[in-house]
Write a protein that holds these residues in place. Structure first.
Motif, PDB file in Angstrom:
ATOM      1  N   SER A  56       0.994  -1.087   0.212  1.00 33.95           N
ATOM      2  CA  SER A  56      -0.242   0.037  -0.041  1.00 33.95           C
ATOM      3  C   SER A  56       0.928   1.046   0.298  1.00 33.95           C
ATOM      4  O   SER A  56       0.671   1.552  -0.444  1.00 33.95           O
ATOM      5  CB  SER A  56      -0.924  -0.049   1.475  1.00 33.95           C
ATOM      6  OG  SER A  56      -1.313   1.352   0.938  1.00 33.95           O
ATOM      7  N   LEU A  57       1.864   1.320   0.834  1.00 34.48           N
ATOM      8  CA  LEU A  57       2.543   2.239   0.598  1.00 34.48           C
ATOM      9  C   LEU A  57       3.624   2.711  -0.185  1.00 34.48           C
ATOM     10  O   LEU A  57       4.154   4.316  -1.025  1.00 34.48           O
ATOM     11  CB  LEU A  57       3.581   2.091   1.863  1.00 34.48           C
ATOM     12  CG  LEU A  57       3.746   2.308   3.584  1.00 34.48           C
ATOM     13  CD1 LEU A  57       4.580   2.140   4.517  1.00 34.48           C
ATOM     14  CD2 LEU A  57       3.279   4.226   3.421  1.00 34.48           C
ATOM     15  N   ASP A  59       2.416   2.077  -3.045  1.00 35.07           N
ATOM     16  CA  ASP A  59       1.611   2.604  -4.651  1.00 35.07           C
ATOM     17  C   ASP A  59       1.291   4.516  -3.524  1.00 35.07           C
ATOM     18  O   ASP A  59       1.069   4.997  -4.774  1.00 35.07           O
ATOM     19  CB  ASP A  59       0.587   2.131  -4.499  1.00 35.07           C
ATOM     20  CG  ASP A  59       0.405   1.186  -4.433  1.00 35.07           C
ATOM     21  OD1 ASP A  59       1.070   0.301  -5.566  1.00 35.07           O
ATOM     22  OD2 ASP A  59      -1.093  -0.030  -4.046  1.00 35.07           O
ATOM     23  N   LYS A  60       1.429   4.414  -2.559  1.00 34.99           N
ATOM     24  CA  LYS A  60       1.501   6.094  -2.462  1.00 34.99           C
ATOM     25  C   LYS A  60       2.674   6.795  -2.735  1.00 34.99           C
ATOM     26  O   LYS A  60       2.851   8.061  -2.559  1.00 34.99           O
ATOM     27  CB  LYS A  60       0.994   6.686  -0.613  1.00 34.99           C
ATOM     28  CG  LYS A  60      -0.353   5.503  -0.581  1.00 34.99           C
ATOM     29  CD  LYS A  60      -1.643   6.243  -1.901  1.00 34.99           C
ATOM     30  CE  LYS A  60      -2.662   5.659  -1.016  1.00 34.99           C
ATOM     31  NZ  LYS A  60      -3.355   5.076  -1.863  1.00 34.99           N
ATOM     32  N   LEU A  61       4.329   6.064  -2.533  1.00 35.34           N
ATOM     33  CA  LEU A  61       5.078   7.205  -2.949  1.00 35.34           C
ATOM     34  C   LEU A  61       4.904   7.341  -4.104  1.00 35.34           C
ATOM     35  O   LEU A  61       5.272   6.410  -4.869  1.00 35.34           O
ATOM     36  CB  LEU A  61       6.099   5.675  -2.292  1.00 35.34           C
ATOM     37  CG  LEU A  61       6.395   5.570  -0.797  1.00 35.34           C
ATOM     38  CD1 LEU A  61       7.171   4.498  -0.441  1.00 35.34           C
ATOM     39  CD2 LEU A  61       6.536   6.578   0.423  1.00 35.34           C
ATOM     40  N   GLU A  62       5.499   8.634  -4.033  1.00 34.79           N
ATOM     41  CA  GLU A  62       6.065   8.758  -5.490  1.00 34.79           C
ATOM     42  C   GLU A  62       7.730   9.641  -5.559  1.00 34.79           C
ATOM     43  O   GLU A  62       8.162   9.814  -4.654  1.00 34.79           O
ATOM     44  CB  GLU A  62       5.383  10.557  -5.261  1.00 34.79           C
ATOM     45  CG  GLU A  62       3.752  10.179  -5.799  1.00 34.79           C
ATOM     46  CD  GLU A  62       2.906  10.971  -6.427  1.00 34.79           C
ATOM     47  OE1 GLU A  62       3.750  12.773  -6.064  1.00 34.79           O
ATOM     48  OE2 GLU A  62       2.257  11.646  -5.719  1.00 34.79           O
ATOM     49  N   VAL A  81      -0.047   3.044   9.256  1.00 34.54           N
ATOM     50  CA  VAL A  81      -0.954   2.817   7.508  1.00 34.54           C
ATOM     51  C   VAL A  81      -1.617   1.914   8.566  1.00 34.54           C
ATOM     52  O   VAL A  81      -2.670   1.052   8.098  1.00 34.54           O
ATOM     53  CB  VAL A  81      -0.119   2.190   6.663  1.00 34.54           C
ATOM     54  CG1 VAL A  81      -0.988   1.401   5.290  1.00 34.54           C
ATOM     55  CG2 VAL A  81       0.042   3.456   6.205  1.00 34.54           C
ATOM     56  N   VAL A 118       2.550  11.660   2.368  1.00 32.60           N
ATOM     57  CA  VAL A 118       2.557  10.926   2.075  1.00 32.60           C
ATOM     58  C   VAL A 118       0.746  10.521   2.777  1.00 32.60           C
ATOM     59  O   VAL A 118       0.359   9.892   2.136  1.00 32.60           O
ATOM     60  CB  VAL A 118       3.611   8.991   2.961  1.00 32.60           C
ATOM     61  CG1 VAL A 118       3.012   7.968   2.525  1.00 32.60           C
ATOM     62  CG2 VAL A 118       4.420   9.338   1.585  1.00 32.60           C
ATOM     63  N   SER A 120      -1.717  12.556   3.690  1.00 35.14           N
ATOM     64  CA  SER A 120      -2.617  12.300   3.362  1.00 35.14           C
ATOM     65  C   SER A 120      -3.272  12.236   2.410  1.00 35.14           C
ATOM     66  O   SER A 120      -4.029  11.982   2.035  1.00 35.14           O
ATOM     67  CB  SER A 120      -2.068  14.824   2.696  1.00 35.14           C
ATOM     68  OG  SER A 120      -1.044  14.228   1.952  1.00 35.14           O
ATOM     69  N   LYS A 121      -2.932  10.961   1.284  1.00 32.13           N
ATOM     70  CA  LYS A 121      -3.252  10.663   0.048  1.00 32.13           C
ATOM     71  C   LYS A 121      -3.931   9.021   1.196  1.00 32.13           C
ATOM     72  O   LYS A 121      -5.441   8.736  -0.141  1.00 32.13           O
ATOM     73  CB  LYS A 121      -2.130   9.599  -0.747  1.00 32.13           C
ATOM     74  CG  LYS A 121      -1.622  10.688  -1.098  1.00 32.13           C
ATOM     75  CD  LYS A 121       0.067  10.300  -1.752  1.00 32.13           C
ATOM     76  CE  LYS A 121       0.878  11.471  -2.686  1.00 32.13           C
ATOM     77  NZ  LYS A 121       1.446  10.611  -2.794  1.00 32.13           N
ATOM     78  N   TYR A 122      -3.589   8.616   1.703  1.00 31.23           N
ATOM     79  CA  TYR A 122      -4.991   7.741   2.558  1.00 31.23           C
ATOM     80  C   TYR A 122      -6.263   8.739   2.984  1.00 31.23           C
ATOM     81  O   TYR A 122      -6.863   8.045   2.492  1.00 31.23           O
ATOM     82  CB  TYR A 122      -4.184   7.274   3.359  1.00 31.23           C
ATOM     83  CG  TYR A 122      -3.467   6.326   3.543  1.00 31.23           C
ATOM     84  CD1 TYR A 122      -3.623   5.044   3.314  1.00 31.23           C
ATOM     85  CD2 TYR A 122      -1.884   6.278   3.379  1.00 31.23           C
ATOM     86  CE1 TYR A 122      -2.748   3.849   2.353  1.00 31.23           C
ATOM     87  CE2 TYR A 122      -0.806   5.487   2.769  1.00 31.23           C
ATOM     88  CZ  TYR A 122      -1.194   4.482   1.831  1.00 31.23           C
ATOM     89  OH  TYR A 122      -0.281   2.756   2.257  1.00 31.23           O
ATOM     90  N   GLU A 124      -7.886  10.945   1.398  1.00 31.41           N
ATOM     91  CA  GLU A 124      -8.593  11.326  -0.074  1.00 31.41           C
ATOM     92  C   GLU A 124      -9.659  10.304  -0.387  1.00 31.41           C
ATOM     93  O   GLU A 124      -9.415   9.678  -0.069  1.00 31.41           O
ATOM     94  CB  GLU A 124      -7.265  11.846  -0.918  1.00 31.41           C
ATOM     95  CG  GLU A 124      -6.184  13.250  -0.595  1.00 31.41           C
ATOM     96  CD  GLU A 124      -5.271  12.971  -1.967  1.00 31.41           C
ATOM     97  OE1 GLU A 124      -5.416  12.064  -2.861  1.00 31.41           O
ATOM     98  OE2 GLU A 124      -4.880  13.996  -1.668  1.00 31.41           O
TER      99      GLU A 124
END
Length: 124
Positions: A56-57, A59-62, A81, A118, A120-122, A124
């Motif tokens: 899951s992480l 997927d969120k890491l850019e 998480v 990171v 904050s994407k959860y 949304e």
């Protein structure tokens, strides 16, 4: 024990588990003699769901890989998480705020900003 303290101790116990071949109970025993169900739930949950949490992480890491993250940020993110995905009793805003406060204690200003981005994407 307050939940903030339990989360901080969970961070320390998870560091023990990353560095030594010991059981969850031993890792918790290294950081406190107190028995706390929330602390045990968090440490056990992160260990038992590590693959799902890391996926899951990832997927969120850019522009970051999980292995490149400093240990503090990676461990704080895993704890947060776990709470966001596997527990319902704590609102997401509280989980995120707690993670940021722990980063400020154990990390630095940059780590709390990164973790906030990171997590904050959860929300949304």
């Amino acid at each position: 024990m307050k939940r903030r303290q339990a989360r901080e101790l969970a961070l320390q116990a998870l560091f023990q588990l990353d560095n030594h071949e010991i059981s969850i109970e031993e890792a918790i025993g290294h950081v406190t003699e107190e028995k706390d169900s929330f602390l045990t739930q968090v440490v056990s949950g992160v260990v038992n769901h590590k693959e799902e949490i890391d996926a899951s992480l990832t997927d969120k890491l850019e522009n970051w890989s999980l292995s490149r993250l400093p240990k503090i940020e990676r461990t704080v993110l895993r704890i947060a998480v776990f709470e966001l995905l596997y527990t319902e009793e704590t609102p997401a805003k509280v989980v995120i705020n707690e993670a940021l406060e722990i980063c400020k204690v154990f990390g630095d200003e940059k780590s709390s900003r990164f973790v906030n981005g990171v997590l904050s994407k959860y929300a949304e």
